[in-house]
Design a protein around this motif. Structure first.
Motif, mmCIF file in Angstrom:
data_model
loop_
_atom_site.group_PDB
_atom_site.id
_atom_site.type_symbol
_atom_site.label_atom_id
_atom_site.label_comp_id
_atom_site.label_asym_id
_atom_site.label_seq_id
_atom_site.Cartn_x
_atom_site.Cartn_y
_atom_site.Cartn_z
ATOM 1 N N ARG A 79 40.121 35.837 34.889
ATOM 2 C CA ARG A 79 39.238 36.729 35.657
ATOM 3 C C ARG A 79 38.741 36.050 36.913
ATOM 4 O O ARG A 79 38.756 36.633 38.007
ATOM 5 C CB ARG A 79 38.050 37.156 34.781
ATOM 6 N N GLN A 80 38.288 34.806 36.773
ATOM 7 C CA GLN A 80 37.738 34.081 37.925
ATOM 8 C C GLN A 80 38.786 33.906 39.015
ATOM 9 O O GLN A 80 38.525 34.149 40.201
ATOM 10 C CB GLN A 80 37.218 32.720 37.467
ATOM 11 N N ARG A 81 40.001 33.495 38.616
ATOM 12 C CA ARG A 81 41.054 33.245 39.607
ATOM 13 C C ARG A 81 41.488 34.530 40.290
ATOM 14 O O ARG A 81 41.724 34.550 41.506
ATOM 15 C CB ARG A 81 42.255 32.574 38.924
ATOM 16 N N MET A 82 41.588 35.631 39.555
ATOM 17 C CA MET A 82 42.031 36.891 40.150
ATOM 18 C C MET A 82 40.996 37.452 41.119
ATOM 19 O O MET A 82 41.343 37.982 42.178
ATOM 20 C CB MET A 82 42.343 37.913 39.065
ATOM 21 N N VAL A 83 39.734 37.349 40.774
ATOM 22 C CA VAL A 83 38.688 37.815 41.689
ATOM 23 C C VAL A 83 38.772 37.059 43.011
ATOM 24 O O VAL A 83 38.722 37.643 44.096
ATOM 25 C CB VAL A 83 37.295 37.652 41.042
ATOM 26 N N GLU A 84 38.925 35.724 42.928
ATOM 27 C CA GLU A 84 39.027 34.908 44.140
ATOM 28 C C GLU A 84 40.271 35.279 44.940
ATOM 29 O O GLU A 84 40.225 35.406 46.169
ATOM 30 C CB GLU A 84 39.093 33.424 43.755
ATOM 31 N N LEU A 85 41.382 35.460 44.238
ATOM 32 C CA LEU A 85 42.660 35.733 44.902
ATOM 33 C C LEU A 85 42.589 37.039 45.700
ATOM 34 O O LEU A 85 43.010 37.097 46.858
ATOM 35 C CB LEU A 85 43.762 35.810 43.842
ATOM 36 N N ALA A 137 45.093 37.907 23.616
ATOM 37 C CA ALA A 137 44.147 37.553 24.674
ATOM 38 C C ALA A 137 44.875 37.242 25.975
ATOM 39 O O ALA A 137 44.428 37.627 27.060
ATOM 40 C CB ALA A 137 43.303 36.357 24.244
ATOM 41 N N PHE A 138 46.006 36.538 25.866
ATOM 42 C CA PHE A 138 46.771 36.198 27.056
ATOM 43 C C PHE A 138 47.262 37.461 27.757
ATOM 44 O O PHE A 138 47.176 37.576 28.986
ATOM 45 C CB PHE A 138 47.956 35.318 26.665
ATOM 46 N N TYR A 139 47.748 38.431 26.982
ATOM 47 C CA TYR A 139 48.262 39.662 27.595
ATOM 48 C C TYR A 139 47.126 40.489 28.189
ATOM 49 O O TYR A 139 47.185 40.918 29.340
ATOM 50 C CB TYR A 139 49.025 40.503 26.566
ATOM 51 N N ALA A 140 46.070 40.693 27.401
ATOM 52 C CA ALA A 140 44.970 41.541 27.864
ATOM 53 C C ALA A 140 44.214 40.914 29.022
ATOM 54 O O ALA A 140 43.847 41.601 29.979
ATOM 55 C CB ALA A 140 44.008 41.821 26.711
ATOM 56 N N ASN A 141 43.995 39.615 28.942
ATOM 57 C CA ASN A 141 43.155 38.951 29.933
ATOM 58 C C ASN A 141 43.943 38.178 30.975
ATOM 59 O O ASN A 141 43.352 37.594 31.880
ATOM 60 C CB ASN A 141 42.172 38.021 29.227
ATOM 61 N N ILE A 146 45.075 40.950 35.890
ATOM 62 C CA ILE A 146 45.855 41.024 37.132
ATOM 63 C C ILE A 146 46.069 42.472 37.539
ATOM 64 O O ILE A 146 45.870 42.851 38.708
ATOM 65 C CB ILE A 146 47.202 40.290 36.955
ATOM 66 N N VAL A 147 46.470 43.309 36.583
ATOM 67 C CA VAL A 147 46.689 44.732 36.883
ATOM 68 C C VAL A 147 45.394 45.384 37.341
ATOM 69 O O VAL A 147 45.372 46.115 38.346
ATOM 70 C CB VAL A 147 47.264 45.458 35.652
ATOM 71 N N ASP A 148 44.292 45.125 36.639
ATOM 72 C CA ASP A 148 43.012 45.736 37.013
ATOM 73 C C ASP A 148 42.603 45.361 38.434
ATOM 74 O O ASP A 148 42.140 46.213 39.209
ATOM 75 C CB ASP A 148 41.908 45.296 36.043
#
Length: 218
Positions: A79-85, A137-141, A146-148
């Motif tokens: 979550r943290q990395r995707m928000v930053e990206l 967890a790996f798939y959902a999170n 990433i999709v979200d």
């Protein structure tokens, strides 16, 4: 209970909550760092506790067990990395859908190509000794986050470049698979002679964005 007593009790409760959150954050940070360095199978709970402090009872209280802690560490890290990206992608050129998407996909492909991410994909794909809760967890999170975030990034462009009728979650899920279909898969299978260069990653992202937008734009 008198008003001063209630106030003191409230302060004690607030301090306990803050201490609990700090303990949880320290455990998650240590687990994330060790996962990135060593991969799931080589991270021991004792090692996490050595870095973060606390006890096994603390882990049981907040996460259930080692696997629960590692699952949450995977989730919060993604979550943290995707928000930053995607924040970086939004600032690339706010007036250009294509430029922003190319930036987002370049960053996403770099994320996929990180050694720790490749290790996790290999472990989940192989399934050997990988607990189901970690795979879920790996798939959902991982994929789910990433999709979200990609959907959130593209949603404002409906009717302003993107077709209004497009099913964005489905389209974006397919977009991520398309992004992983060349450089990432070759890295995953260990058949790339060298790590991809920034230029190769950028070109892959540009071509993928072009293919996606050719079908998704007005």
């Amino acid at each position: 209970m008198t008003a001063p007593a209630r106030e003191q009790a409230g302060k004690r409760g607030s301090a306990k909550r803050e201490a609990a959150e700090a303990r949880k954050a320290a455990l998650l940070e240590a687990a994330r760092a060790l996962l990135e360095k060593e991969g799931f199978h080589d991270v021991s709970l004792n090692e996490i506790l050595r870095h973060a402090g606390g006890s096994k009872a603390t882990v049981v209280k907040y996460f259930g067990n080692r696997n629960g802690l590692l699952a949450e560490a995977l989730a919060s890290g993604a979550r943290q990395r995707m928000v930053e990206l995607f924040e970086e992608a939004r600032s690339a050129d706010p007036s250009s859908l294509r430029t922003g998407l190319e930036q987002a996909l370049s960053g996403l492909l770099r994320f996929y190509l990180q050694p720790e991410v490749l290790r996790t994909y290999r472990a989940v794909s192989a399934g050997a000794g990988y607990p189901p809760e970690l795979a879920r967890a790996f798939y959902a999170n991982g994929h789910g986050v990433i999709v979200d975030e990609l959907v959130r990034f593209l949603e404002p462009w409906r009717g302003k470049g993107l077709r209004r009728d497009i099913d964005l979650p489905t389209a974006v899920s397919r977009l991520t698979h398309m992004l992983r279909s060349n450089l990432f898969e070759r890295a995953l299978y260990g058949i790339l002679p060298d790590p991809p260069s920034d230029e190769e990653i950028r070109e892959e992202a540009v071509q993928t964005a072009r293919l996606f937008l050719d079908g998704a734009m007005d």
